[in-house]
Structure formats: C-alpha cells, structure tokens
Write an enzyme that holds these catalytic residues in place. Structure first.
Site, PDB file in Angstrom:
ATOM      1  N   GLY A 127       0.825  -1.218   0.000  1.00 43.33           N
ATOM      2  CA  GLY A 127       0.000   0.000   0.000  1.00 43.33           C
ATOM      3  C   GLY A 127       0.850   1.253   0.000  1.00 43.33           C
ATOM      4  O   GLY A 127       0.952   1.949   1.017  1.00 43.33           O
ATOM      5  N   TYR A 128       1.486   1.516  -1.136  1.00 44.55           N
ATOM      6  CA  TYR A 128       2.264   2.757  -1.279  1.00 44.55           C
ATOM      7  C   TYR A 128       1.443   3.809  -2.055  1.00 44.55           C
ATOM      8  O   TYR A 128       1.130   4.870  -1.565  1.00 44.55           O
ATOM      9  CB  TYR A 128       3.563   2.491  -2.060  1.00 44.55           C
ATOM     10  CG  TYR A 128       4.743   1.998  -1.243  1.00 44.55           C
ATOM     11  CD1 TYR A 128       4.583   1.345  -0.030  1.00 44.55           C
ATOM     12  CD2 TYR A 128       6.049   2.174  -1.728  1.00 44.55           C
ATOM     13  CE1 TYR A 128       5.681   0.893   0.691  1.00 44.55           C
ATOM     14  CE2 TYR A 128       7.152   1.723  -0.997  1.00 44.55           C
ATOM     15  CZ  TYR A 128       6.966   1.085   0.198  1.00 44.55           C
ATOM     16  OH  TYR A 128       8.057   0.639   0.901  1.00 44.55           O
ATOM     17  N   SER A 129       1.092   3.477  -3.329  1.00 45.68           N
ATOM     18  CA  SER A 129       0.517   4.492  -4.239  1.00 45.68           C
ATOM     19  C   SER A 129      -0.878   4.927  -3.810  1.00 45.68           C
ATOM     20  O   SER A 129      -1.648   4.138  -3.251  1.00 45.68           O
ATOM     21  CB  SER A 129       0.431   3.917  -5.651  1.00 45.68           C
ATOM     22  OG  SER A 129       1.672   3.427  -6.062  1.00 45.68           O
ATOM     23  N   GLU A 248      15.094  -4.415  -3.468  1.00 50.18           N
ATOM     24  CA  GLU A 248      14.541  -5.248  -4.525  1.00 50.18           C
ATOM     25  C   GLU A 248      15.305  -4.972  -5.811  1.00 50.18           C
ATOM     26  O   GLU A 248      14.949  -4.096  -6.579  1.00 50.18           O
ATOM     27  CB  GLU A 248      13.050  -4.933  -4.686  1.00 50.18           C
ATOM     28  CG  GLU A 248      12.340  -5.647  -5.818  1.00 50.18           C
ATOM     29  CD  GLU A 248      12.561  -7.143  -5.832  1.00 50.18           C
ATOM     30  OE1 GLU A 248      13.019  -7.699  -4.826  1.00 50.18           O
ATOM     31  OE2 GLU A 248      12.308  -7.740  -6.880  1.00 50.18           O
ATOM     32  N   SER A 401       7.776   4.355 -12.830  1.00 51.89           N
ATOM     33  CA  SER A 401       7.633   4.395 -14.295  1.00 51.89           C
ATOM     34  C   SER A 401       9.003   4.539 -14.973  1.00 51.89           C
ATOM     35  O   SER A 401       9.970   5.006 -14.363  1.00 51.89           O
ATOM     36  CB  SER A 401       6.727   5.560 -14.711  1.00 51.89           C
ATOM     37  OG  SER A 401       7.432   6.768 -14.608  1.00 51.89           O
ATOM     38  N   ASN A 402       9.056   4.129 -16.244  1.00 49.15           N
ATOM     39  CA  ASN A 402      10.342   4.181 -16.950  1.00 49.15           C
ATOM     40  C   ASN A 402      10.855   5.620 -17.108  1.00 49.15           C
ATOM     41  O   ASN A 402      12.065   5.852 -17.138  1.00 49.15           O
ATOM     42  CB  ASN A 402      10.217   3.485 -18.310  1.00 49.15           C
ATOM     43  CG  ASN A 402      10.227   1.968 -18.146  1.00 49.15           C
ATOM     44  OD1 ASN A 402      10.056   1.458 -17.035  1.00 49.15           O
ATOM     45  ND2 ASN A 402      10.434   1.244 -19.238  1.00 49.15           N
TER      46      ASN A 402
HETATM   47  C1  LIG Z   1      -0.208  -3.029 -12.908  1.00 49.75           C
HETATM   48  C2  LIG Z   1       0.229  -2.119 -11.798  1.00 49.75           C
HETATM   49  C3  LIG Z   1       0.443  -2.651 -10.543  1.00 49.75           C
HETATM   50  C4  LIG Z   1       0.801  -1.805  -9.479  1.00 49.75           C
HETATM   51  N1  LIG Z   1       0.917  -2.352  -8.216  1.00 49.75           N
HETATM   52  C5  LIG Z   1       1.130  -1.520  -7.162  1.00 49.75           C
HETATM   53  C6  LIG Z   1       1.111  -2.047  -5.827  1.00 49.75           C
HETATM   54  O1  LIG Z   1       0.913  -3.244  -5.608  1.00 49.75           O
HETATM   55  N2  LIG Z   1       1.278  -1.181  -4.808  1.00 49.75           N
HETATM   56  C7  LIG Z   1       1.511   0.151  -4.997  1.00 49.75           C
HETATM   57  O2  LIG Z   1       1.679   0.871  -4.017  1.00 49.75           O
HETATM   58  N3  LIG Z   1       1.532   0.678  -6.247  1.00 49.75           N
HETATM   59  C8  LIG Z   1       1.329  -0.127  -7.335  1.00 49.75           C
HETATM   60  N4  LIG Z   1       1.316   0.390  -8.625  1.00 49.75           N
HETATM   61  C9  LIG Z   1       1.442   1.840  -8.783  1.00 49.75           C
HETATM   62  C10 LIG Z   1       2.707   2.279  -9.502  1.00 49.75           C
HETATM   63  O3  LIG Z   1       3.795   2.254  -8.639  1.00 49.75           O
HETATM   64  C11 LIG Z   1       2.407   3.696 -10.043  1.00 49.75           C
HETATM   65  O4  LIG Z   1       1.431   3.548 -11.058  1.00 49.75           O
HETATM   66  C12 LIG Z   1       3.632   4.350 -10.609  1.00 49.75           C
HETATM   67  O5  LIG Z   1       4.533   4.677  -9.594  1.00 49.75           O
HETATM   68  C13 LIG Z   1       3.262   5.649 -11.390  1.00 49.75           C
HETATM   69  O6  LIG Z   1       2.463   6.471 -10.604  1.00 49.75           O
HETATM   70  P1  LIG Z   1       1.064   7.053 -11.152  1.00 49.75           P
HETATM   71  O7  LIG Z   1       0.279   5.895 -11.699  1.00 49.75           O
HETATM   72  O8  LIG Z   1       0.445   7.850 -10.076  1.00 49.75           O
HETATM   73  O9  LIG Z   1       1.432   7.961 -12.380  1.00 49.75           O
HETATM   74  P2  LIG Z   1       1.957   9.491 -12.304  1.00 49.75           P
HETATM   75  O10 LIG Z   1       3.003   9.615 -11.249  1.00 49.75           O
HETATM   76  O11 LIG Z   1       0.774  10.389 -12.223  1.00 49.75           O
HETATM   77  O12 LIG Z   1       2.640   9.632 -13.725  1.00 49.75           O
HETATM   78  C14 LIG Z   1       1.876   9.828 -14.929  1.00 49.75           C
HETATM   79  C15 LIG Z   1       2.842   9.925 -16.088  1.00 49.75           C
HETATM   80  O13 LIG Z   1       3.709  11.060 -15.899  1.00 49.75           O
HETATM   81  C16 LIG Z   1       5.069  10.648 -15.914  1.00 49.75           C
HETATM   82  N5  LIG Z   1       5.821  11.435 -14.916  1.00 49.75           N
HETATM   83  C17 LIG Z   1       5.458  11.685 -13.634  1.00 49.75           C
HETATM   84  N6  LIG Z   1       6.406  12.422 -13.023  1.00 49.75           N
HETATM   85  C18 LIG Z   1       7.396  12.622 -13.921  1.00 49.75           C
HETATM   86  C19 LIG Z   1       8.656  13.286 -13.879  1.00 49.75           C
HETATM   87  N7  LIG Z   1       9.088  13.885 -12.771  1.00 49.75           N
HETATM   88  N8  LIG Z   1       9.422  13.286 -15.006  1.00 49.75           N
HETATM   89  C20 LIG Z   1       8.996  12.654 -16.143  1.00 49.75           C
HETATM   90  N9  LIG Z   1       7.806  12.013 -16.236  1.00 49.75           N
HETATM   91  C21 LIG Z   1       7.020  11.991 -15.140  1.00 49.75           C
HETATM   92  C22 LIG Z   1       5.064   9.183 -15.546  1.00 49.75           C
HETATM   93  O14 LIG Z   1       6.183   8.511 -16.070  1.00 49.75           O
HETATM   94  C23 LIG Z   1       3.775   8.702 -16.213  1.00 49.75           C
HETATM   95  O15 LIG Z   1       4.001   8.445 -17.572  1.00 49.75           O
HETATM   96  C24 LIG Z   1       0.990  -0.421  -9.699  1.00 49.75           C
HETATM   97  C25 LIG Z   1       0.800   0.100 -10.983  1.00 49.75           C
HETATM   98  C26 LIG Z   1       0.415  -0.725 -12.020  1.00 49.75           C
HETATM   99  C27 LIG Z   1       0.187  -0.131 -13.388  1.00 49.75           C
END
Ligand SMILES: Cc1cc2nc3c(=O)[nH]c(=O)nc-3n(C[C@H](O)[C@H](O)[C@H](O)COP(=O)(O)OP(=O)(O)OC[C@H]3O[C@@H](n4cnc5c(N)ncnc54)[C@H](O)[C@@H]3O)c2cc1C
Length: 416
Positions: A127-129, A248, A401-402
C-alpha cells in the site's frame, strides 16, 4: 549464456533443476507456458512446495529461516524457475516487507510475521501508491492518528490506496501513512502493517485492459490498527520505504522469462506462413527477432555483471541499501535493468501479436482462466496473446515508471 560458475554453483544449479523436474506440478507449468491466468491457489500451492524444500526465503539469512543464498545462487534459482515455467513467488512478503521487518521491525514482529511469510500463511500486498501520489510518492495523504487507550495505543487510519496488486486475496497490507502533516512531506510518514480483514477496510477492483482483475483500490475508513504494528520509529517510514525499494534489485529484468518467451516467439513464427515460407525465414521479421535477441543478450550480460558485482560486494551492497534508505537516491543499475527489461518484455509481446496477424485479435477470457471446456490444447497458442500484449503495457509504469527511471539515470550517471 555461459557464466563462470564455480563447481558448487553448478552443483546447486543441477539440484534446482532436479527439484523443478520432480516437484513443479505439470498443470501449473502448463498454465504459465500457455499464458493463462494464475489464481490464488496456484501461487499458494507453488509457494508451499518451495517452502517445504526450505527455499522460499532462499536469500534470507538462516537466522530467519532462509537458505542464505549468495546473489549468484539467487540468480540461478530465478533463472531456472523462469526457464521451467514455474509460477513466480510473489515479492510482497518475501522480497518487500520481509526484509524491512528483518532490518527495522520489533522482535515481536520478526517472531510473528517472518515465519508466516516463509510459509505463505499470510498473503501480503503493498500500500504505497495513492490517487495523488504515484511518482511523487511522498505526497501521500492517507492519515494515521495515534490514540492512547486503556488497552494500549493504536492508530486510526483514513484514506485510500490504489493500484494495489492482488489486494483482493490479501490478509495483510504494508502501508505508508502520514502521521505528521506539519513537517516536510518525507518526514511525517510512517510504515504500518494493517490487517486487511479489520473493520473499515474495503477493496474495490480495477479491471485492466485485458479484463484481468489484478489491481485494486483499497479504502480505509476509521480503521483501528494496534501501535505494535508500527515498523521502526514513528515518522521514519520514508527511510524504510526506500530501503524496501533499494533492496529489490535482482530479478527485476526477468531475463529467464524473456528467454523462455523468445523461444516461444520463434516457435510461433516458425509455424506462421508468409509468401509460401515460414515467417521466421522472412528477412524482415527475422531481422526484428534478431535485434530483440541481441538486446536480450546484452541485458543478460548486464544482469550477470551486476550479480557478480553483488557477489563481490555483498556487504558493501547492504551498506549502500542502508545509505540509500537514509537519504541518497537509488542507484542507476536497478533503473537500467528496469527500463531495458520492460522494453524487451513489451517488444516480445508485440512481435508475438505481429507474428499472428489477424489471429492475434482473439480474446477469450474463459480460455485465459483455464476453463476445461475452452481448453483447446497446446496447439492453440493464439488465444491468450492479445490479452498478454495488453497486460504487458503495465510493465513500463509499475515499480516506478520508466520515465522516472530515466530521470534517475540522467541525474546519477549523466549528472544532469
Ligand atoms: C499493474 C500495476 C500494478 C501496481 N501495483 C502496485 C502495488 O501493488 N502497490 C503500490 O503501491 N503501487 C502499485 N502500482 C502503482 C505504480 O507504482 C504507479 O502507477 C507508478 O509509480 C506511477 O504512478 P502514477 O500511476 O500515479 O502515475 P503518475 O506519477 O501520475 O505519472 C503519470 C505519467 O507522468 C510521468 N511522470 C510523472 N512524473 C514525472 C517526472 N518527474 N518526469 C517525467 N515524467 C514523469 C510518468 O512517467 C507517467 O508516464 C501499480 C501500478 C500498475 C500499473
């Protein structure tokens, strides 16, 4: 690819192969090979088989019931399991909260949770995001207010987590929560272990592009959590959260799985015909496969280099993880492996669809779920591949994200 394994490591590899040959259930292997969906029972069944062998916590220290494997042995295990098409051992307990509890948890937490993680008695989720806190994780707002009572201290938790993988099965969730909103955002966060069956916890599914129920929203509505479930010190959760992410590292590129999928792609393409010959003999398609194979070989070399450095500097690595946890940014190696690994995984799924042409449009949820009436035998490999392609769009988003990984590389290697 050959690696200079020692005689001991080669003997270990043989032992892993024998174990997989004798203990990996055929039906689970088929499900993984055929890209069908795995259910809770599948994961738990395999985890318990591995636990009975004493290998579930392969890289955990023996004092906590682990096998104390070196990074090289861990790599051998991961690769052999992937090549044999074993279901993955889920990371949330074994590789995420387990090491955090070992490093920062109380004696009571260690005694209670670690054996249960090894035995898969509890299903954990992360439960991070939150809806407003993904890449900018420290912006999280789920609150935990400490309350003192005659029967001991507890926290009242309110807020929402999202994208929580497989939370629908979970018994426990490890959460980052805000315990002090008045300080710099990284400084008011704590790390809490919360019972998913507690009153006030609600799990709501999010369906993925392929209709898979893999992620969820988790809501906390006045959830009472004993203060004994706080890991480490209050307001130091950001330190532990980063330790978890830094810890990790191995396996992130999934090279073994990519090698298995590359063989699958070649078999698939060999059976498709184009202009009277096998697609694999078509110069344009063969060129795409060759380029991908070269990328995969380069990735494997990078992983092996990283593993051998880890083996040489194991203690230094532990220290580095602690240092990263206490302030510095994550190292670029994990970021490189994450980007390249996910690019190769996505490219494999793209070429599988390309090889199939119109057949790749098939979408049959019952087949994916493994329903007997829809089982058309190993010959029908097209059915799950559209879903597989769509599902794998996730890999460049999760785990940081990448784009964020590229930011880390630009800052730590290029100094931008
Ligand atoms: C299938 C799946 C499983 C997951 N499982 C878990 C889980 O079990 N527990 C958990 O806690 N989380 C989980 N996550 C969450 C995941 O860690 C987040 O989706 C991820 O960190 C991106 O955050 P966000 O979705 O809020 O996108 P945002 O942070 O809103 O980003 C949106 C877009 O903007 C880009 N962006 C944002 N900031 C920047 C920057 N500074 N520079 C350049 N580009 C940027 C991102 O790359 C992305 O393309 C999961 C996500 C997915 C898709």
């Amino acid at each position: 690819m050959d690696f200079n394994f020692t005689q001991d490591e080669l003997a270990f590899r043989d032992a892993v192969r024998v174990f997989l040959r004798d203990h990996l259930p055929r039906d689970l292997q088929d499900k993984v090979r055929q890209h069908r969906r795995l259910g809770k029972q599948d994961y738990v069944r395999w985890h318990k088989i591995v636990a009975a062998q004493g290998w579930a916590g392969g890289n955990w220290p023996p004092e906590y019931g682990g096998a104390g494997w070196s990074p090289v042995r861990r790599h051998i295990w991961d690769e052999q399991c992937a090549l044999a098409a074993a279901p993955p051992l889920l990371p949330f307990g074994l590789n995420m909260v387990g090491p955090v509890i070992m490093a920062f948890g109380s004696e009571q937490q260690k005694r209670h949770y670690l054996p249960r993680i090894l035995a898969c008695d509890d299903w954990w989720c992360q439960g991070y995001s939150e809806p407003g806190a993904g890449s900018d994780l420290a912006a999280l707002t789920t609150s935990a207010q400490r309350v003192s009572a005659a029967d001991g201290d507890y926290f009242i938790v309110n807020g929402q987590k999202t994208w929580t993988t497989l939370a629908q099965y979970a018994d426990m969730i490890f959460c980052l929560v805000r315990t002090d909103p008045s300080v710099r955002k990284q400084e008011g966060i704590s790390f809490l272990l919360i019972d998913m069956h507690a009153p006030g916890v609600t799990v709501r599914p999010i369906l993925m592009l392929d209709e898979e129920h893999e992620v969820n929203e988790v809501f906390f509505d006045n959830v009472r959590v004993p203060a004994a479930n706080l890991v480490g010190a209050e307001n130091k959760g950001w330190t532990y959260a980063k330790y978890l992410l830094a810890h990790e590292r191995t396996g992130i590129a999934a090279v073994g799985t990519c090698k298995r999928e590359l063989l699958f792609l070649k078999r698939l393409a060999a059976r498709q015909m184009k202009n009277g010959q096998s697609l694999l003999a078509d110069a344009v398609f063969a060129n795409k496969v060759a380029l991908l194979e070269i990328e995969l070989m380069a990735l494997e070399v990078t992983v092996l280099r990283s593993v051998s450095q880890d083996a040489m500097h194991e203690t230094a690595l532990q220290q580095a993880a602690l240092q990263q946890a206490s302030g510095a940014a994550s190292g670029p190696a994990a970021s490189m492996l994450k980007i390249k690994g996910t690019e190769v995984q996505q490219r494999l799924s793209e070429l599988m669809l390309e090889a199939l042409g119109p057949l790749g449009q098939a979408f049959d949820p019952a087949y994916l779920a493994g329903a007997a009436a829809h089982s058309r035998g190993a010959g029908d490999e097209a059915a799950p591949l559209a879903a597989y392609y769509f599902n794998f769009r996730k890999t460049s988003i999760y785990g940081g994200s990448n784009e964020i990984q590229k930011n880390i590389i630009s800052q730590t290697i290029l100094g931008l």
